[in-house]
Motif scaffolding. Sequence first.
Motif, PDB file in Angstrom:
ATOM      1  N   ALA A 299     -72.832  93.534  48.988  1.00 57.66           N
ATOM      2  CA  ALA A 299     -72.339  94.452  50.004  1.00 57.66           C
ATOM      3  C   ALA A 299     -72.522  93.844  51.411  1.00 57.66           C
ATOM      4  O   ALA A 299     -71.736  93.990  52.395  1.00 57.66           O
ATOM      5  N   PHE A 300     -73.553  93.253  51.762  1.00 58.16           N
ATOM      6  CA  PHE A 300     -73.692  92.757  52.997  1.00 58.16           C
ATOM      7  C   PHE A 300     -72.951  91.805  53.450  1.00 58.16           C
ATOM      8  O   PHE A 300     -72.517  91.614  54.574  1.00 58.16           O
ATOM      9  N   LYS A 301     -72.538  90.970  52.404  1.00 58.48           N
ATOM     10  CA  LYS A 301     -71.367  89.949  52.702  1.00 58.48           C
ATOM     11  C   LYS A 301     -70.084  90.648  53.225  1.00 58.48           C
ATOM     12  O   LYS A 301     -69.362  90.341  54.207  1.00 58.48           O
ATOM     13  N   ARG A 321     -81.910  93.221  58.153  1.00 55.04           N
ATOM     14  CA  ARG A 321     -83.128  93.226  58.253  1.00 55.04           C
ATOM     15  C   ARG A 321     -83.720  94.494  57.874  1.00 55.04           C
ATOM     16  O   ARG A 321     -84.970  94.524  57.374  1.00 55.04           O
ATOM     17  N   CYS A 322     -83.390  95.592  58.322  1.00 52.79           N
ATOM     18  CA  CYS A 322     -83.928  96.926  58.015  1.00 52.79           C
ATOM     19  C   CYS A 322     -83.956  96.878  56.386  1.00 52.79           C
ATOM     20  O   CYS A 322     -85.095  97.269  56.027  1.00 52.79           O
ATOM     21  N   VAL A 323     -82.817  96.938  55.757  1.00 55.88           N
ATOM     22  CA  VAL A 323     -82.793  97.030  54.398  1.00 55.88           C
ATOM     23  C   VAL A 323     -83.428  96.374  53.582  1.00 55.88           C
ATOM     24  O   VAL A 323     -83.960  96.455  52.491  1.00 55.88           O
ATOM     25  N   GLY A 324     -83.350  94.759  54.014  1.00 55.26           N
ATOM     26  CA  GLY A 324     -83.661  93.782  53.065  1.00 55.26           C
ATOM     27  C   GLY A 324     -82.673  93.263  52.290  1.00 55.26           C
ATOM     28  O   GLY A 324     -81.886  94.053  51.768  1.00 55.26           O
ATOM     29  N   VAL A 325     -82.626  91.921  52.221  1.00 52.46           N
ATOM     30  CA  VAL A 325     -81.604  91.218  51.162  1.00 52.46           C
ATOM     31  C   VAL A 325     -81.741  91.869  49.934  1.00 52.46           C
ATOM     32  O   VAL A 325     -80.757  91.903  49.093  1.00 52.46           O
TER      33      VAL A 325
END
Length: 398
Positions: A299-301, A321-325
């Motif tokens: 989803a980050f991508k 950064r907040c959620v974390g990879v």
Amino acid sequence: MADKAPDGNLMKLPVSKLTLGMFVSAIDSNAKGKVAIANAGQIRSQDTIAKLTKNGIQFVWVDVERSSGDCGLKTSVAADPGQHEKAQKAVGSRDARQNHAKKILGEAKGLIRKVLSETFEGKAIEVAPFEALADNMIESIMLDDDAFKCVSALRDKDAYLLEHSVNVAFLLVTFGKHLKLDRDMLKQMAVGGILHDIGKIRVDNKVLHKPGKLTPEEFEHMKLHQVFAIDVMAETKGLSQVSKDVCLMHHEKLDGRGYPKGLKGDEIPLHGRMSCIVDIFDALTATRCYKEAMSPAAAFKILLSLTPFHLDTELVYEFIRCVGVYPVGSLVELSDGRVGIVWEAKDRDALHPIVKCFYSIKHRHYTDVAFVDLRKSELNIERGVSPSSLDVDPKPFY
């Protein structure tokens, strides 16, 4: 004090903490207390644990002496006689926080369900209950946002609209906390997040729940939920502008090609830009009637691919950064082929959380449940895993 039987050998544990080899001698009933069971014995398979969970049993009594030596109970008790009580307190504390988070999520879904029904009937929204709910949510997140993450990872595709609204609110508060926004702003964003899809109550159910790609005409109808929301927001007394913005801006785009108003660039304030990111991320990581859930990493991508024309680039990086990879509650595959739930990440870097392993992709079967601290292990995370890619249901292990 920890719950102990008179003989001192029994330990009360939540079903979620059971592992293979533990000897279950009784179940715990809220109404009757400790209840003996005819089929007492060592746990031989994960199916036994899953069956306990399915039957609604939350706690059982485990006989330490009759449990196998490799299940971890005897070692910890022998190493430190007080460890039994310490472990019980730690488990109880974490379970208490998760139960509190579950309670808030349940209340939130109940409130949203009620308001959706009333809105459909043409009644105006009362803001006060949502503000009270937002306060409770903020308190819980400030205490332990990992507990909320773990609980919110348990999704039900048939309750998407309810869960999505709650998760958007939760993510906005978590994101706002990360950006050091003040509490009043967090509260206003939470209220907006809970109400952000209120306009969908007036969308044709055949379009809203269609198990496939929408036609261009159907998509245009779906977009009308924002137009409907404008009318609902106008009739809602006492709702702050920030809450209205979150509700009405989560489909806007920085290049002006969004809807309902086609806002562009600085016309979309910080909280509006945040809502765009959070709404997309939660939709991507949820199972829907027409698609499977995506892993957070995948989803980050997609979020990054939508910068800078759709989403704010700097804010997307801050959100990651907040959620974390690999956020708490997400599934990961370790370098030895085991799959586990990211269990604890507080005060750790993104690549070295504690992972609760329960399944082997390589051998396609359950494994002994084990907590792997990647700061103390030679193992590493190979990749994020979507629940749909597994042959088993991970829910009993949360």
